[in-house]
Scaffold this active site. Sequence first.
Site, short mmCIF file in Angstrom:
data_model
loop_
_atom_site.label_atom_id
_atom_site.label_comp_id
_atom_site.label_asym_id
_atom_site.label_seq_id
_atom_site.Cartn_x
_atom_site.Cartn_y
_atom_site.Cartn_z
N THR A 20 -0.55 3.57 10.97
CA THR A 20 -1.84 3.79 11.63
C THR A 20 -1.65 4.30 13.05
O THR A 20 -2.29 5.25 13.49
CB THR A 20 -2.64 2.46 11.65
N ASN A 74 -3.48 7.90 -1.29
CA ASN A 74 -3.00 6.55 -1.60
C ASN A 74 -3.87 5.83 -2.62
O ASN A 74 -3.43 4.86 -3.23
CB ASN A 74 -2.90 5.73 -0.32
N HIS A 106 7.45 0.25 5.40
CA HIS A 106 7.01 -0.89 4.57
C HIS A 106 6.44 -0.42 3.23
O HIS A 106 6.25 -1.23 2.32
CB HIS A 106 6.06 -1.82 5.33
N THR A 151 9.16 -2.65 24.92
CA THR A 151 10.49 -2.96 24.41
C THR A 151 10.60 -2.66 22.92
O THR A 151 9.74 -3.07 22.13
CB THR A 151 10.81 -4.44 24.68
N CYS A 163 -16.69 -5.58 -1.93
CA CYS A 163 -17.99 -6.24 -1.89
C CYS A 163 -18.03 -7.12 -0.66
O CYS A 163 -17.76 -8.30 -0.72
CB CYS A 163 -18.18 -7.07 -3.15
#
Length: 391
Positions: free
Chosen positions: A72, A151, A208, A244, A332
């Site tokens: 993202t 996707n 991932h 970092t 929903c």
Amino acid sequence: MRKVYLDYAATTPVRPEVVEAMRPYWSEKFGNASSIHSFGREARIAIEQSREKIASFLNAETEEIIFTGSITESDNLAILGLTGRFPEKMGQLITSEIEHHAVLDTFITLEKRGYQVSYLSVNQEGIVNLKALEKSLKKKTLLVSVMYANNEVGTIEPIEEIGEMISALNAKEKSWRVHFHTDAATVFEYLPLDVKKLKVDLLSLGPHKFGGPKGIGILYVKKDIDLSPLTFGGHQEFGLCPGTEAVPLIVGAAKAFELAAKEKEENKKRVSGLRDRLISGVLENISDVFLTGDAGKRLPGIASFSFRDVEGEAVLLRLDKEGIAASSGSACTSGELKSSHVLLAMGIPQEEAHGSIRFSLGRETTREDIDYVLEKLPKVIEDIRKMTPKL
Ligand SMILES: *Cc1c(COP(=O)(O)O)cnc(C)c1O
């Protein structure tokens, strides 16, 4: 109870080899890569070796790879970072109606800020309309962002053709440059991913989705492109992603790339075989169901369907009781049924989009897993249909 995980498009289990590669970087090799002592240097070397490795798998240069916090974030940095270089809202922006929200919502935000955005339509199979793109490109365009593969329904987009179209335009019109970004989050495990061949300027993905850790994203930025940062602080990641560095995650990402690259062909063959077994089993044994997406140009791991007269979330809950994990395009939330923007863009009517279910297969999926789903699913659908009042 048997557990069958068929939600690889949401995330995947971290591979043991990846866990092993990351292990020393949590504790004994814990240094901050910006420190000049030996602890820091050790971390710096690990980061730069990982960067080099990932670059080689994408056919990119080492300094073209940026580590971010998620896919993202990579999408956001690509789009907002590029438009941020052109403060006068110069040029229109083009994307498609079926992008992941990480891309789509970023463009919607830019539109609210006064940018002109065109959203390309797709056909019934979810393939982006190239004629519409060609027409749209006639106006001065700053950025085109189209995903490599969807996707939700697994449709593979004509990315190479789009890259070709844009680079031909750029070669002709020297005073203006159209930039090309693709969200390639779902494809690395299965499809060729060569940034030069695809002629992309910006490409986002993250480990991932193929056996690597969460909490890290990758952004490829072609070296002649200057992005403006979204966050400020240190000099890390060429100033584009200060803070970092997550050394263990970076090391784990490189390992996941290495394993996925090595097994690409074999994985593609095996997983698409299982996917086809699932698709034909569902279509043969259940009535009033159709496959969503393109039958041929489809990611190896995605089998997505629309079942008439059921509600997707009800099916998911029943499957979960049988130990089967899948996902649905519809949600929903607060009693209101919301259908997937992808299915609606493909022209699937609201009431059919409600019954959408996506099974996404992966490296550890077995034939027994698929047969278990084929054994349980018909009864689940039948039961829910019996309970659902016909409208
Ligand atoms: C998973 C995914 C994302 C977002 O990934 P995060 O890890 O949630 O940031 C973006 N685009 C596509 C196509 C995806 O599949």
